[in-house]
Write a protein that holds these residues in place. Structure first.
Motif, PDB file in Angstrom:
ATOM      1  N   ASN A 164       0.822  -1.208   0.000  1.00 37.98           N
ATOM      2  CA  ASN A 164       0.000   0.000   0.000  1.00 37.98           C
ATOM      3  C   ASN A 164       0.858   1.261   0.000  1.00 37.98           C
ATOM      4  OD1 ASN A 164      -2.413  -1.379  -0.067  1.00 37.98           O
ATOM      5  ND2 ASN A 164      -2.625  -1.417   2.157  1.00 37.98           N
ATOM      6  N   ARG A 174       2.158   1.900  -3.483  1.00 36.74           N
ATOM      7  CA  ARG A 174       1.112   2.463  -4.358  1.00 36.74           C
ATOM      8  C   ARG A 174       0.939   3.952  -4.093  1.00 36.74           C
ATOM      9  NH1 ARG A 174      -2.726  -2.409  -3.562  1.00 36.74           N
ATOM     10  NH2 ARG A 174      -2.085  -3.708  -5.302  1.00 36.74           N
ATOM     11  N   THR A 175       0.906   4.323  -2.825  1.00 39.11           N
ATOM     12  CA  THR A 175       0.776   5.743  -2.469  1.00 39.11           C
ATOM     13  C   THR A 175       1.956   6.534  -3.010  1.00 39.11           C
ATOM     14  OG1 THR A 175      -0.451   5.165  -0.468  1.00 39.11           O
ATOM     15  CG2 THR A 175       0.537   7.357  -0.540  1.00 39.11           C
ATOM     16  N   HIS A 227       1.483   7.090  -6.713  1.00 40.34           N
ATOM     17  CA  HIS A 227       0.505   8.149  -6.989  1.00 40.34           C
ATOM     18  C   HIS A 227       1.152   9.527  -6.801  1.00 40.34           C
ATOM     19  CE1 HIS A 227      -3.020   5.702  -7.611  1.00 40.34           C
ATOM     20  NE2 HIS A 227      -2.922   5.126  -6.427  1.00 40.34           N
ATOM     21  N   ASP A 271      -2.575   4.120 -13.673  1.00 39.72           N
ATOM     22  CA  ASP A 271      -3.000   4.138 -12.280  1.00 39.72           C
ATOM     23  C   ASP A 271      -2.386   2.929 -11.572  1.00 39.72           C
ATOM     24  OD1 ASP A 271      -4.310   4.111  -9.870  1.00 39.72           O
ATOM     25  OD2 ASP A 271      -6.322   4.033 -10.712  1.00 39.72           O
ATOM     26  N   SER A 323      -3.072   1.709  -8.811  1.00 41.01           N
ATOM     27  CA  SER A 323      -4.073   0.957  -8.045  1.00 41.01           C
ATOM     28  C   SER A 323      -4.697  -0.155  -8.868  1.00 41.01           C
ATOM     29  CB  SER A 323      -5.190   1.881  -7.563  1.00 41.01           C
ATOM     30  OG  SER A 323      -4.669   2.864  -6.712  1.00 41.01           O
ATOM     31  N   LYS A 324      -4.797   0.063 -10.185  1.00 39.04           N
ATOM     32  CA  LYS A 324      -5.398  -0.934 -11.066  1.00 39.04           C
ATOM     33  C   LYS A 324      -4.477  -1.143 -12.254  1.00 39.04           C
ATOM     34  CE  LYS A 324     -10.239  -0.231 -10.051  1.00 39.04           C
ATOM     35  NZ  LYS A 324     -11.559  -0.102 -10.632  1.00 39.04           N
ATOM     36  N   SER A 338      -8.847   7.672  -9.830  1.00 39.58           N
ATOM     37  CA  SER A 338      -8.607   6.377 -10.467  1.00 39.58           C
ATOM     38  C   SER A 338      -9.691   6.102 -11.503  1.00 39.58           C
ATOM     39  CB  SER A 338      -8.574   5.260  -9.430  1.00 39.58           C
ATOM     40  OG  SER A 338      -9.858   5.044  -8.915  1.00 39.58           O
ATOM     41  N   VAL A 386      -7.546   9.541  -5.485  1.00 41.23           N
ATOM     42  CA  VAL A 386      -6.370   8.971  -4.836  1.00 41.23           C
ATOM     43  C   VAL A 386      -5.353  10.033  -4.435  1.00 41.23           C
ATOM     44  CG1 VAL A 386      -6.591   6.665  -5.817  1.00 41.23           C
ATOM     45  CG2 VAL A 386      -5.383   8.409  -7.109  1.00 41.23           C
TER      46      VAL A 386
END
Length: 152
Positions: free
Chosen positions: A43, A46-47, A50, A99, A101-102, A132, A138
């Motif tokens: 996590n 991912r942050t 972003h 993205d 996240s995906k 997203s 996000v």
């Protein structure tokens, strides 16, 4: 000496049930500690991705401002919202970033934007909103917060 060792080893049939259970309990404890830690690392990465994408998009907008591009510049003391596709079509971004996240999806172009604000002193301030593909916001932060590692 060797024959004595062989006799002792011959009497050993294997691990007892208690020893086997002890090993299983130890493995379960190690797993219970390790799995949440790995999830937290994923996590956090991912942050960080972003935030990195947000800074990259802000830098693209800064290049447009530095080039005095009328498609990018806000009014004399106003604001300008730029979609990611506008930065791509103006040539300041190669494409809309993916993205993290995906996998395989890009940020939502209709809702993701860079806001450029020119204050009365002529200084430009940049704020980024990244949404997203599923519609979840996000990142929503100004440049100083992103540089400090905060996405919201």
């Amino acid at each position: 000496m060797r024959s004595r060792f062989q006799k002792v080893m011959k009497n050993q049939k294997g691990m007892t049930l208690v020893e086997l259970l002890a090993v299983i309990v130890i493995l379960a404890i190690v797993t219970a500690i390790a799995v949440p830690s790995v999830g937290g690392l994923i996590n956090k990465s991912r942050t960080d991705a972003h935030i990195s994408n947000g800074l990259m998009i802000i830098n693209a907008a800064k290049i447009g401002v530095a080039a005095q591009d009328d498609k990018i510049l806000p009014s004399s003391t106003g604001t300008r919202d730029l979609k990611l596709s506008e930065l791509v079509s103006a040539g300041y971004l190669d494409n809309i970033p993916q993205d993290p996240s995906k996998k395989g999806d890009k940020y939502n172009d209709e809702k993701s934007k860079v806001t450029i604000t020119k204050d009365s002193n002529g200084k430009y301030n940049y704020t980024i909103v990244l949404v997203s593909s599923g519609g979840t916001e996000v990142v929503n932060a100004d440049e100083s917060k992103l540089n400090a590692g905060n996405a919201k």
